[in-house]
Write a protein that holds these residues in place. Structure first.
Motif, PDB file in Angstrom:
ATOM      1  N   PHE A 143     -13.754  -1.189 -37.510  1.00  0.00           N
ATOM      2  CA  PHE A 143     -15.136  -0.924 -36.995  1.00  0.00           C
ATOM      3  C   PHE A 143     -15.975  -1.830 -37.671  1.00  0.00           C
ATOM      4  CE2 PHE A 143     -14.505   1.103 -41.024  1.00  0.00           C
ATOM      5  CZ  PHE A 143     -15.782   1.177 -41.631  1.00  0.00           C
ATOM      6  N   GLU A 144     -17.249  -2.034 -36.843  1.00  0.00           N
ATOM      7  CA  GLU A 144     -18.274  -2.873 -37.318  1.00  0.00           C
ATOM      8  C   GLU A 144     -19.594  -2.442 -36.865  1.00  0.00           C
ATOM      9  OE1 GLU A 144     -18.407  -6.173 -33.938  1.00  0.00           O
ATOM     10  OE2 GLU A 144     -17.305  -6.597 -35.672  1.00  0.00           O
ATOM     11  N   MET A 145     -20.666  -2.444 -37.641  1.00  0.00           N
ATOM     12  CA  MET A 145     -22.107  -1.683 -37.243  1.00  0.00           C
ATOM     13  C   MET A 145     -22.697  -2.436 -35.815  1.00  0.00           C
ATOM     14  SD  MET A 145     -25.016  -0.776 -39.562  1.00  0.00           S
ATOM     15  CE  MET A 145     -26.354  -1.246 -38.873  1.00  0.00           C
ATOM     16  N   GLU A 146     -23.214  -1.696 -34.853  1.00  0.00           N
ATOM     17  CA  GLU A 146     -23.912  -2.230 -33.819  1.00  0.00           C
ATOM     18  C   GLU A 146     -25.305  -1.240 -33.427  1.00  0.00           C
ATOM     19  OE1 GLU A 146     -21.948  -2.310 -29.958  1.00  0.00           O
ATOM     20  OE2 GLU A 146     -21.721  -0.286 -29.898  1.00  0.00           O
ATOM     21  N   SER A 147     -26.100  -1.865 -32.968  1.00  0.00           N
ATOM     22  CA  SER A 147     -27.360  -1.114 -32.423  1.00  0.00           C
ATOM     23  C   SER A 147     -27.410  -1.261 -30.880  1.00  0.00           C
ATOM     24  CB  SER A 147     -28.462  -1.478 -33.220  1.00  0.00           C
ATOM     25  OG  SER A 147     -28.977  -2.907 -32.894  1.00  0.00           O
ATOM     26  N   SER A 148     -28.037   0.102 -30.318  1.00  0.00           N
ATOM     27  CA  SER A 148     -28.242   0.029 -28.929  1.00  0.00           C
ATOM     28  C   SER A 148     -29.588   0.426 -28.764  1.00  0.00           C
ATOM     29  CB  SER A 148     -27.372   0.863 -28.274  1.00  0.00           C
ATOM     30  OG  SER A 148     -27.928   1.263 -27.018  1.00  0.00           O
ATOM     31  N   ALA A 149     -30.230  -0.143 -27.747  1.00  0.00           N
ATOM     32  CA  ALA A 149     -31.715   0.053 -27.436  1.00  0.00           C
ATOM     33  C   ALA A 149     -31.738   1.684 -27.116  1.00  0.00           C
ATOM     34  CB  ALA A 149     -32.238  -0.581 -26.381  1.00  0.00           C
ATOM     35  N   LEU A 155      -4.982   7.351 -26.659  1.00  0.00           N
ATOM     36  CA  LEU A 155      -4.539   8.524 -27.396  1.00  0.00           C
ATOM     37  C   LEU A 155      -5.318   8.132 -29.069  1.00  0.00           C
ATOM     38  CD1 LEU A 155      -3.268  11.446 -27.696  1.00  0.00           C
ATOM     39  CD2 LEU A 155      -1.360  10.044 -28.878  1.00  0.00           C
ATOM     40  N   HIS A 156      -5.067   7.069 -29.423  1.00  0.00           N
ATOM     41  CA  HIS A 156      -5.576   6.818 -30.716  1.00  0.00           C
ATOM     42  C   HIS A 156      -7.172   6.916 -30.707  1.00  0.00           C
ATOM     43  CE1 HIS A 156      -5.808   3.513 -34.261  1.00  0.00           C
ATOM     44  NE2 HIS A 156      -5.746   4.918 -34.628  1.00  0.00           N
ATOM     45  N   LEU A 157      -7.860   6.432 -29.691  1.00  0.00           N
ATOM     46  CA  LEU A 157      -9.437   6.674 -29.794  1.00  0.00           C
ATOM     47  C   LEU A 157      -9.758   8.216 -29.586  1.00  0.00           C
ATOM     48  CD1 LEU A 157     -11.582   4.759 -27.242  1.00  0.00           C
ATOM     49  CD2 LEU A 157     -11.739   7.350 -27.344  1.00  0.00           C
ATOM     50  N   GLU A 158      -8.867   9.060 -28.965  1.00  0.00           N
ATOM     51  CA  GLU A 158      -9.294  10.370 -28.726  1.00  0.00           C
ATOM     52  C   GLU A 158      -8.935  11.120 -30.248  1.00  0.00           C
ATOM     53  OE1 GLU A 158      -7.530  13.508 -25.652  1.00  0.00           O
ATOM     54  OE2 GLU A 158      -7.415  11.538 -24.940  1.00  0.00           O
ATOM     55  N   ILE A 159      -7.913  10.601 -30.898  1.00  0.00           N
ATOM     56  CA  ILE A 159      -7.527  11.313 -32.236  1.00  0.00           C
ATOM     57  C   ILE A 159      -8.591  11.062 -33.094  1.00  0.00           C
ATOM     58  CG2 ILE A 159      -6.017  11.191 -34.116  1.00  0.00           C
ATOM     59  CD1 ILE A 159      -3.501  10.977 -31.808  1.00  0.00           C
ATOM     60  N   ILE A 160      -8.788   9.723 -33.328  1.00  0.00           N
ATOM     61  CA  ILE A 160     -10.158   9.335 -34.169  1.00  0.00           C
ATOM     62  C   ILE A 160     -11.216  10.142 -33.946  1.00  0.00           C
ATOM     63  CG2 ILE A 160     -11.415   7.379 -35.136  1.00  0.00           C
ATOM     64  CD1 ILE A 160      -8.670   7.012 -36.122  1.00  0.00           C
ATOM     65  N   GLN A 161     -11.735  10.022 -32.529  1.00  0.00           N
ATOM     66  CA  GLN A 161     -12.939  10.764 -32.360  1.00  0.00           C
ATOM     67  C   GLN A 161     -12.974  12.228 -32.410  1.00  0.00           C
ATOM     68  OE1 GLN A 161     -13.804  10.072 -28.040  1.00  0.00           O
ATOM     69  NE2 GLN A 161     -15.486  11.667 -28.089  1.00  0.00           N
ATOM     70  N   GLU A 162     -11.748  12.824 -32.261  1.00  0.00           N
ATOM     71  CA  GLU A 162     -11.575  14.152 -32.539  1.00  0.00           C
ATOM     72  C   GLU A 162     -11.564  14.555 -34.154  1.00  0.00           C
ATOM     73  OE1 GLU A 162      -8.961  17.899 -31.174  1.00  0.00           O
ATOM     74  OE2 GLU A 162      -9.237  16.182 -29.746  1.00  0.00           O
ATOM     75  N   ARG A 179     -19.020  -0.041 -33.410  1.00  0.00           N
ATOM     76  CA  ARG A 179     -18.021  -0.425 -32.589  1.00  0.00           C
ATOM     77  C   ARG A 179     -16.912  -0.598 -33.248  1.00  0.00           C
ATOM     78  NH1 ARG A 179     -18.895  -1.221 -27.388  1.00  0.00           N
ATOM     79  NH2 ARG A 179     -17.193  -2.148 -26.550  1.00  0.00           N
ATOM     80  N   CYS A 180     -16.050   0.169 -32.505  1.00  0.00           N
ATOM     81  CA  CYS A 180     -14.610   0.511 -32.981  1.00  0.00           C
ATOM     82  C   CYS A 180     -13.592   0.101 -32.213  1.00  0.00           C
ATOM     83  CB  CYS A 180     -14.500   2.060 -33.427  1.00  0.00           C
ATOM     84  SG  CYS A 180     -15.733   2.682 -34.413  1.00  0.00           S
ATOM     85  N   GLY A 181     -12.334  -0.511 -32.843  1.00  0.00           N
ATOM     86  CA  GLY A 181     -11.423  -0.871 -32.110  1.00  0.00           C
ATOM     87  C   GLY A 181     -10.190   0.004 -32.375  1.00  0.00           C
ATOM     88  N   PHE A 182      -9.390   0.436 -31.189  1.00  0.00           N
ATOM     89  CA  PHE A 182      -8.089   1.324 -31.193  1.00  0.00           C
ATOM     90  C   PHE A 182      -6.897   0.673 -30.921  1.00  0.00           C
ATOM     91  CE2 PHE A 182     -12.459   3.605 -30.910  1.00  0.00           C
ATOM     92  CZ  PHE A 182     -12.124   4.128 -31.976  1.00  0.00           C
ATOM     93  N   LEU A 183      -5.701   1.329 -31.066  1.00  0.00           N
ATOM     94  CA  LEU A 183      -4.535   0.959 -30.545  1.00  0.00           C
ATOM     95  C   LEU A 183      -4.320   1.243 -29.267  1.00  0.00           C
ATOM     96  CD1 LEU A 183      -2.156   1.717 -33.737  1.00  0.00           C
ATOM     97  CD2 LEU A 183      -3.204  -0.333 -33.203  1.00  0.00           C
TER      98      LEU A 183
END
Length: 600
Positions: free
Chosen positions: A329-335, A349-356, A342-346
């Motif tokens: 993960f690294e920081m980002e800003s959006s208007a 399913l990995h994205l869904e699990i981390i989010q949950e 900004r996160c990177g996942f395998l």
């Protein structure tokens, strides 16, 4: 010191939901690993999400003692592996630590996609594979048909396959006898320099990082100064033990044994899966083969719904990272969305699990931007860049070529859903590479761009096949594609959170779909709002939200038409001015709904 001939290291491999974890439960119970009172369902799945979804996320290991028919007591090291494709590297390291595997196949469902993927990995490691046909007490069970399918599809002898029902406890002793009789004992030299493979690591709030190791040669003891060969760090071992499934402290781990060590390591990132552990003095000179850095494949932005939760999100991601070094993960800003990461996942399913886990364990409300993959850009001056975030896309004039990752997908499906699955893959720019029949089911091989799969491919596949199709994929490298950056403009202002990289052929339908959804989601303002999807300066889709207006001519009764015209002109001027200076507020719900592109 355990005699090598009495050790058996094996893993359980199967497709999701074929009964791996339940079989592990029964084996633990049968060998007295836990008492009846301590036993729970899926005892090796220790996360709530794992139990609810019936999936294994973290591979778990347990040591069991079993007295065979010959009267000898054997030490069985069982590794319960994740079945999902996102965790394929973890599976490969778990398999490398074993000499054999139990191949669990559901007697009603038969061989499925991930069964195959993991079995081939197991065969590559030269394992002895013991087929186990599970759930034989189900009304739909057809063990003989499944036995024939294992021989036909996988090509291994299933005549001595063990028939079990893990839920009812049928055939558990036969499984243990088959492990002892058919899986070979490990090899290893006690006097050689220490060589141990780091199979897995997790964070414990009291012990720090706990490392699961398989000793190949030499001995690991408390007080030993060790070195991680790929990580390049040195540590002092302060505890050696094994899981039964509770932690039991031991004096040492000898060759062929699987156990755990702690060494006051604070971050899981330092203990990388697949690394080789050796002693600092007179250590091994060559590392074990097979180590690779785990690279995130899918990227997306995570933003708190309430901007005040940003610090809480930073802290929570930091804590999660302690336990799972495979996401970055690294920081980002959006208007539009404020500060986030900004996160990177395998994988998805990995994205869904981390989010949950973030929303459940740390009580956070999150907005997730559209997932994207890593593109490789070759610029006109010859430099090569990686693009993780569509918002960082350089000027198209400076890009010579753009490459995207492709995958090889294997899909198993009952025959009646084949037509709609082929259409789905074709729509996603897929290239068919094979179609064979196994029993009453089709096995389709496709090469697909990962960009097309990350959105909603899996959900669509499950819905058109009523959940019967199974899907497994592996990456096959990068290929050049005609890719463009699509921006969404609201009132002529680009909304960075909704920008995405798409293939030129898909840009029109996807852009049209997105602007139509935004038209329904953004509330009306006092002025007209155009919503446009654009590639560079070319607008490819447009919808307009009409203005709310007051009837200014209501007070005119009769009289000259010019009076009405004058009032309408005045109103028009006001609207124009308002549009120039007015801000469009896009509610958070609109973002969340627009980013869920899946519900087409």
């Amino acid at each position: 010191m355990t005699d090598l001939s009495l050790i058996r290291n094996f893993s359980i491999i199967a497709h999701i939901d074929h009964g791996k974890s339940t079989l592990a439960d029964r084996l633990i119970q049968y060998t007295g690993g836990l008492s009846e009172r301590e036993m729970s369902e899926q005892v090796l799945d220790n996360m709530d999400i794992e139990r609810e979804r019936g999936i294994t996320i973290k591979a778990q290991t347990v040591r069991l003692d079993y007295t065979g028919k010959d009267g000898k007591t054997y030490q069985l090291n069982l590794m319960d592996t994740p079945g999902h494709v996102d965790f394929a590297y973890e599976v490969s390291r778990s398999l490398a630590a074993c000499e054999g595997a139990l191949l669990v196949v559901d007697a009603a469902q038969g061989v499925e996609a991930q069964t195959l993927a993991n079995v081939y990995q197991s065969i590559e490691h030269d394992h002895e594979i013991v087929p186990v046909i599970n759930k034989i007490d189900l009304p739909a069970a057809e063990p003989e048909k499944v036995r024939a399918e294992i021989e036909e599809v996988i090509g291994i002898d299933a005549s001595e396959a063990v028939l079990t029902s893990a839920k009812s406890g049928i055939g558990i002793e036969e499984v243990l006898d088959a492990v002892v009789a058919r899986i070979p004992p490990p090899k290893g030299d006690r006097t050689a320099p220490l060589k141990a493979m780091l199979v897995d690591s997790w964070y414990d709030p009291y012990l720090g990082v706990v490392i699961l190791v398989r000793v190949i040669d030499g001995v690991i003891k408390k007080g030993l100064q060790v070195k991680f060969m790929a990580g390049g760090t040195e540590h002092l071992i302060d505890r050696v033990g094994c899981m039964r499934p509770k932690l039991q402290v031991l004096d040492e781990l000898g060759p062929g044994e699987i156990g755990i060590i702690t060494a006051q390591i604070k971050e899981v990132a330092q203990a990388r899966v697949g690394d080789t552990i050796t002693t600092v003095k007179q250590g091994a000179t060559q590392a074990l083969a097979g180590f690779k850095e785990v690279q995130p494949v899918v990227f997306c932005g995570l933003f708190p719904v309430d901007a005040a939760d940003f610090e809480k999100l930073r802290e929570s991601i930091g804590k999660l990272r302690l336990n799972d070094a495979s996401f970055s993960f690294e920081m980002e800003s959006s208007a539009a969305l404020g500060f986030g990461f900004r996160c990177g996942f395998l994988g998805l399913l990995h994205l869904e699990i981390i989010q949950e886990r973030l929303s459940r364990e740390y009580d956070l409300d999150l907005i997730t931007t559209a997932p994207s993959v890593v593109y490789r850009l070759t610029m006109t001056d010859g430099t090569v860049k990686e693009l993780h975030n569509p918002a960082d896309m350089p000027d198209p004039v400076k890009i010579r070529e753009m490459e995207e990752p492709w995958i090889k997908a294997t899909i198993y499906t009952p025959d009646e859903y084949l037509g709609s699955i082929l259409k789905l893959c074709q729509d996603r720019r897929g290239v068919q590479t094979g179609l064979t029949y196994v029993g009453g089911r089709a096995q389709v091989s496709y090469e697909l761009p990962l960009n097309e799969v990350v959105f909603d491919f899996y959900d669509r596949l499950k819905s058109i096949s009523r959940g019967y199709a199974s899907f497994d994929y592996e990456q096959i490298g990068l290929r050049e594609g005609d890719l463009v950056m699509m921006n969404i403009l609201v009132n002529n202002e680009p909304v960075d959170a909704l920008s995405m990289v798409v293939h030129r052929s898909q840009a029109d339908p996807r852009g049209r779909h997105l602007v139509e959804r935004l038209k329904d989601l953004i509330p009306r303002h006092m002025f007209k709002i155009p919503i446009q999807a654009a590639i560079g300066a070319k607008v490819i889709a447009r919808e307009t939200i009409s203005a709310m207006r007051k009837d200014v001519t209501a007070k005119c009764y009769g009289g000259d038409i010019s009076r009405k015209k004058k009032l309408l002109e005045k109103q028009k001027e006001g609207k124009k001015r308002m549009r120039e200076y007015g801000n469009v507020t896009i509610p958070q719900e609109a973002f969340i709904a627009a980013l869920r592109m899946g519900e087409e």
